[in-house]
Design a protein around this motif. Structure first.
Motif, PDB file in Angstrom:
ATOM      1  N   LEU A 116      41.279  15.151  31.851  1.00  0.00           N
ATOM      2  CA  LEU A 116      41.484  14.174  32.917  1.00  0.00           C
ATOM      3  C   LEU A 116      41.421  12.753  32.381  1.00  0.00           C
ATOM      4  N   GLN A 117      40.565  12.521  31.399  1.00  0.00           N
ATOM      5  CA  GLN A 117      40.468  11.182  30.820  1.00  0.00           C
ATOM      6  C   GLN A 117      41.792  10.785  30.164  1.00  0.00           C
ATOM      7  N   GLU A 118      42.359  11.706  29.391  1.00  0.00           N
ATOM      8  CA  GLU A 118      43.641  11.427  28.742  1.00  0.00           C
ATOM      9  C   GLU A 118      44.752  11.305  29.779  1.00  0.00           C
ATOM     10  N   LEU A 119      44.703  12.138  30.798  1.00  0.00           N
ATOM     11  CA  LEU A 119      45.723  12.108  31.846  1.00  0.00           C
ATOM     12  C   LEU A 119      45.675  10.797  32.617  1.00  0.00           C
ATOM     13  N   ASP A 120      44.474  10.301  32.901  1.00  0.00           N
ATOM     14  CA  ASP A 120      44.330   9.016  33.601  1.00  0.00           C
ATOM     15  C   ASP A 120      44.962   7.881  32.805  1.00  0.00           C
ATOM     16  N   ALA A 121      44.695   7.858  31.493  1.00  0.00           N
ATOM     17  CA  ALA A 121      45.238   6.798  30.643  1.00  0.00           C
ATOM     18  C   ALA A 121      46.760   6.874  30.590  1.00  0.00           C
ATOM     19  N   TYR A 122      47.285   8.085  30.467  1.00  0.00           N
ATOM     20  CA  TYR A 122      48.726   8.289  30.422  1.00  0.00           C
ATOM     21  C   TYR A 122      49.394   7.787  31.704  1.00  0.00           C
ATOM     22  N   CYS A 123      48.846   8.171  32.851  1.00  0.00           N
ATOM     23  CA  CYS A 123      49.418   7.757  34.139  1.00  0.00           C
ATOM     24  C   CYS A 123      49.317   6.252  34.339  1.00  0.00           C
ATOM     25  N   GLU A 124      48.232   5.673  33.871  1.00  0.00           N
ATOM     26  CA  GLU A 124      48.055   4.224  34.006  1.00  0.00           C
ATOM     27  C   GLU A 124      49.100   3.472  33.187  1.00  0.00           C
ATOM     28  N   HIS A 125      49.333   3.931  31.956  1.00  0.00           N
ATOM     29  CA  HIS A 125      50.291   3.241  31.093  1.00  0.00           C
ATOM     30  C   HIS A 125      51.719   3.359  31.601  1.00  0.00           C
ATOM     31  N   LEU A 126      52.032   4.453  32.295  1.00  0.00           N
ATOM     32  CA  LEU A 126      53.374   4.642  32.847  1.00  0.00           C
ATOM     33  C   LEU A 126      53.457   4.214  34.310  1.00  0.00           C
ATOM     34  N   GLU A 127      52.339   3.646  34.818  1.00  0.00           N
ATOM     35  CA  GLU A 127      52.264   3.157  36.202  1.00  0.00           C
ATOM     36  C   GLU A 127      52.623   4.261  37.196  1.00  0.00           C
ATOM     37  N   ARG A 128      52.054   5.439  36.954  1.00  0.00           N
ATOM     38  CA  ARG A 128      52.266   6.566  37.857  1.00  0.00           C
ATOM     39  C   ARG A 128      51.025   6.742  38.720  1.00  0.00           C
ATOM     40  N   LYS A 129      51.215   6.756  40.023  1.00  0.00           N
ATOM     41  CA  LYS A 129      50.090   6.856  40.947  1.00  0.00           C
ATOM     42  C   LYS A 129      49.563   8.281  41.063  1.00  0.00           C
ATOM     43  N   ARG A 130      50.445   9.257  40.917  1.00  0.00           N
ATOM     44  CA  ARG A 130      50.054  10.659  41.095  1.00  0.00           C
ATOM     45  C   ARG A 130      49.800  11.322  39.752  1.00  0.00           C
ATOM     46  N   ARG A 131      48.651  11.982  39.617  1.00  0.00           N
ATOM     47  CA  ARG A 131      48.309  12.684  38.388  1.00  0.00           C
ATOM     48  C   ARG A 131      48.792  14.133  38.498  1.00  0.00           C
ATOM     49  N   GLN A 132      50.026  14.391  38.104  1.00  0.00           N
ATOM     50  CA  GLN A 132      50.606  15.720  38.210  1.00  0.00           C
ATOM     51  C   GLN A 132      49.820  16.717  37.359  1.00  0.00           C
ATOM     52  N   GLY A 133      49.417  17.830  37.972  1.00  0.00           N
ATOM     53  CA  GLY A 133      48.722  18.885  37.243  1.00  0.00           C
ATOM     54  C   GLY A 133      47.263  18.608  36.952  1.00  0.00           C
ATOM     55  N   ALA A 134      46.673  17.620  37.626  1.00  0.00           N
ATOM     56  CA  ALA A 134      45.290  17.232  37.329  1.00  0.00           C
ATOM     57  C   ALA A 134      44.309  18.382  37.549  1.00  0.00           C
ATOM     58  N   ALA A 135      44.529  19.181  38.582  1.00  0.00           N
ATOM     59  CA  ALA A 135      43.600  20.264  38.901  1.00  0.00           C
ATOM     60  C   ALA A 135      43.538  21.285  37.767  1.00  0.00           C
ATOM     61  N   ASN A 136      44.710  21.689  37.248  1.00  0.00           N
ATOM     62  CA  ASN A 136      44.720  22.666  36.166  1.00  0.00           C
ATOM     63  C   ASN A 136      44.260  22.065  34.842  1.00  0.00           C
ATOM     64  N   CYS A 137      44.548  20.802  34.635  1.00  0.00           N
ATOM     65  CA  CYS A 137      44.028  20.143  33.437  1.00  0.00           C
ATOM     66  C   CYS A 137      42.502  20.160  33.442  1.00  0.00           C
ATOM     67  N   HIS A 138      41.935  19.871  34.608  1.00  0.00           N
ATOM     68  CA  HIS A 138      40.467  19.878  34.726  1.00  0.00           C
ATOM     69  C   HIS A 138      39.900  21.280  34.562  1.00  0.00           C
ATOM     70  N   ARG A 139      40.559  22.245  35.190  1.00  0.00           N
ATOM     71  CA  ARG A 139      40.038  23.611  35.179  1.00  0.00           C
ATOM     72  C   ARG A 139      40.075  24.260  33.798  1.00  0.00           C
ATOM     73  N   TRP A 140      41.170  24.034  33.052  1.00  0.00           N
ATOM     74  CA  TRP A 140      41.352  24.763  31.808  1.00  0.00           C
ATOM     75  C   TRP A 140      41.060  23.949  30.552  1.00  0.00           C
ATOM     76  N   LEU A 141      40.978  22.626  30.679  1.00  0.00           N
ATOM     77  CA  LEU A 141      40.767  21.795  29.486  1.00  0.00           C
ATOM     78  C   LEU A 141      39.488  20.990  29.519  1.00  0.00           C
ATOM     79  N   ASP A 142      38.981  20.642  30.704  1.00  0.00           N
ATOM     80  CA  ASP A 142      37.731  19.889  30.793  1.00  0.00           C
ATOM     81  C   ASP A 142      36.564  20.864  30.838  1.00  0.00           C
ATOM     82  N   THR A 143      36.143  21.328  29.671  1.00  0.00           N
ATOM     83  CA  THR A 143      35.092  22.348  29.623  1.00  0.00           C
ATOM     84  C   THR A 143      33.791  21.824  29.065  1.00  0.00           C
ATOM     85  N   ALA A 144      33.742  20.525  28.733  1.00  0.00           N
ATOM     86  CA  ALA A 144      32.514  19.956  28.151  1.00  0.00           C
ATOM     87  C   ALA A 144      31.393  19.968  29.152  1.00  0.00           C
TER      88      ALA A 144
END
Length: 326
Positions: free
Chosen positions: A298-326
């Protein structure tokens, strides 16, 4: 609605991108036609050869690829620094290996006199070529268009061979890159057309395994360079031996359709990425189902969306579920 490519690429966030192109007209334009029995397997060789050929021309490295019966996958790494380091002559020579260029750039490469009034046009052309030689859309264009022309000529027809747009997704961190590479390399096993990675034709994993037998790495693929250290060369942050073993063990689990187990040696890679085995199996079997857009924490996704000025974080739920395991 499909987004422009400029709204999908952010080299500030990652140089790695997963691209997919699919055939149209019928299901098996590169494999064996089930209705007629006619083989089109040679077209898969066309695609594989073209991928490796243009990778040597563009400032874009191939990390993984798999050419299937009706589509292909590539994992690409854009090297903007390489493109910027090329001399003007190198840029033009690279471009002319694929495209005709302009009358002025042809004169330039032949060493002919460039008139003063032509200098501005020459500089503009070189800047344009340099930009395109590190552009994924131009890479895919240089890959797909010749294949389509060859196939249409062979079929004695006109019209599209590929879908209008290739799919592209940003891979925002090491976990996303490694999981996507393994997903691509294991395509033939998931499709049940191959029993093992070393038998998977028209894939990067087979090419890497053949080279590894001689203690080498393929020169036309982005190499594995081991753990992070000072003055890092360009490449993937793992050892080739470790990656090949991890993919082999993952493939055995997928092929046998049972839980299986990743060895302690291979688990060292997953532990370094903080990815549980179950998550890894899910990622390498359902990557494109889980993620339709950018892939990362989610941290990487937030930065990516911010740099491209995208308001919607596409796929955020699955990114969190399968990649944010810390």
């Amino acid at each position: 609605m499909a987004r422009p490519r400029s709204r999908l690429i952010s080299l500030e966030d990652t140089p790695f991108y997963h691209c997919v192109s699919r055939c149209v007209r019928k299901n098996y334009l590169m494999g064996v036609d089930r209705d007629t029995g006619k083989s089109y397997e040679h077209r898969r060789e066309w695609v594989e050869s073209r991928i490796l050929e243009i990778a040597s021309i563009f400032a874009i490295d191939v990390s993984a690829y798999a050419v299937m019966s009706n589509h292909f996958h590539v994992v690409l790494r854009v090297d903007i620094y390489e493109a910027n380091a090329w001399s003007d002559r190198e840029v033009v020579e690279h471009w002319h290996q694929l495209f005709k260029g302009t009358e002025i750039t042809q004169k330039f490469t032949k060493g002919e006199l460039i008139e003063s009034y032509e200098v501005s046009s020459l500089k503009h052309a070189i800047a344009l070529f340099r930009s395109r030689l590190s552009d994924i859309s131009w890479f895919m264009r240089a890959l797909n268009e010749p294949i389509a022309r060859m196939a249409n000529k062979e079929d004695h027809c006109t019209g599209r061979f590929w879908e209008g747009r290739f799919k592209s997704q940003a891979l925002l961190d090491e976990t996303a890159v490694l999981a996507c590479m393994a997903y691509v390399d294991l395509n033939p096993i998931r499709a049940k057309i191959s029993e093992a990675p070393e038998a998977s034709e028209f894939t990067s994993i087979q090419k890497r395994i053949k080279a590894a037998i001689n203690g080498e790495q393929p020169q036309d693929l982005l190499p594995f360079i081991g753990n992070e250290r000072k003055e890092m060369p360009k490449g993937l942050m793992f050892r080739a031996k470790d990656y090949l073993q991890l993919v082999d063990e993952t493939g055995r689990i997928i092929r046998d359709d049972k839980r299986g187990a990743i060895s302690q040696e291979s688990m060292k890679i997953l532990n370094s990425l903080n990815i549980p085995q179950d998550n890894w199996i899910k990622l390498t079997t359902e990557f494109t189902r889980l993620f339709k857009g950018p892939v990362g924490t989610l941290q990487e996704l937030d930065a990516y969306c911010e740099h491209l000025e995208r308001k919607r974080r596409q796929g955020a739920a699955n990114c969190h579920r399968w990649l944010d395991t810390a």
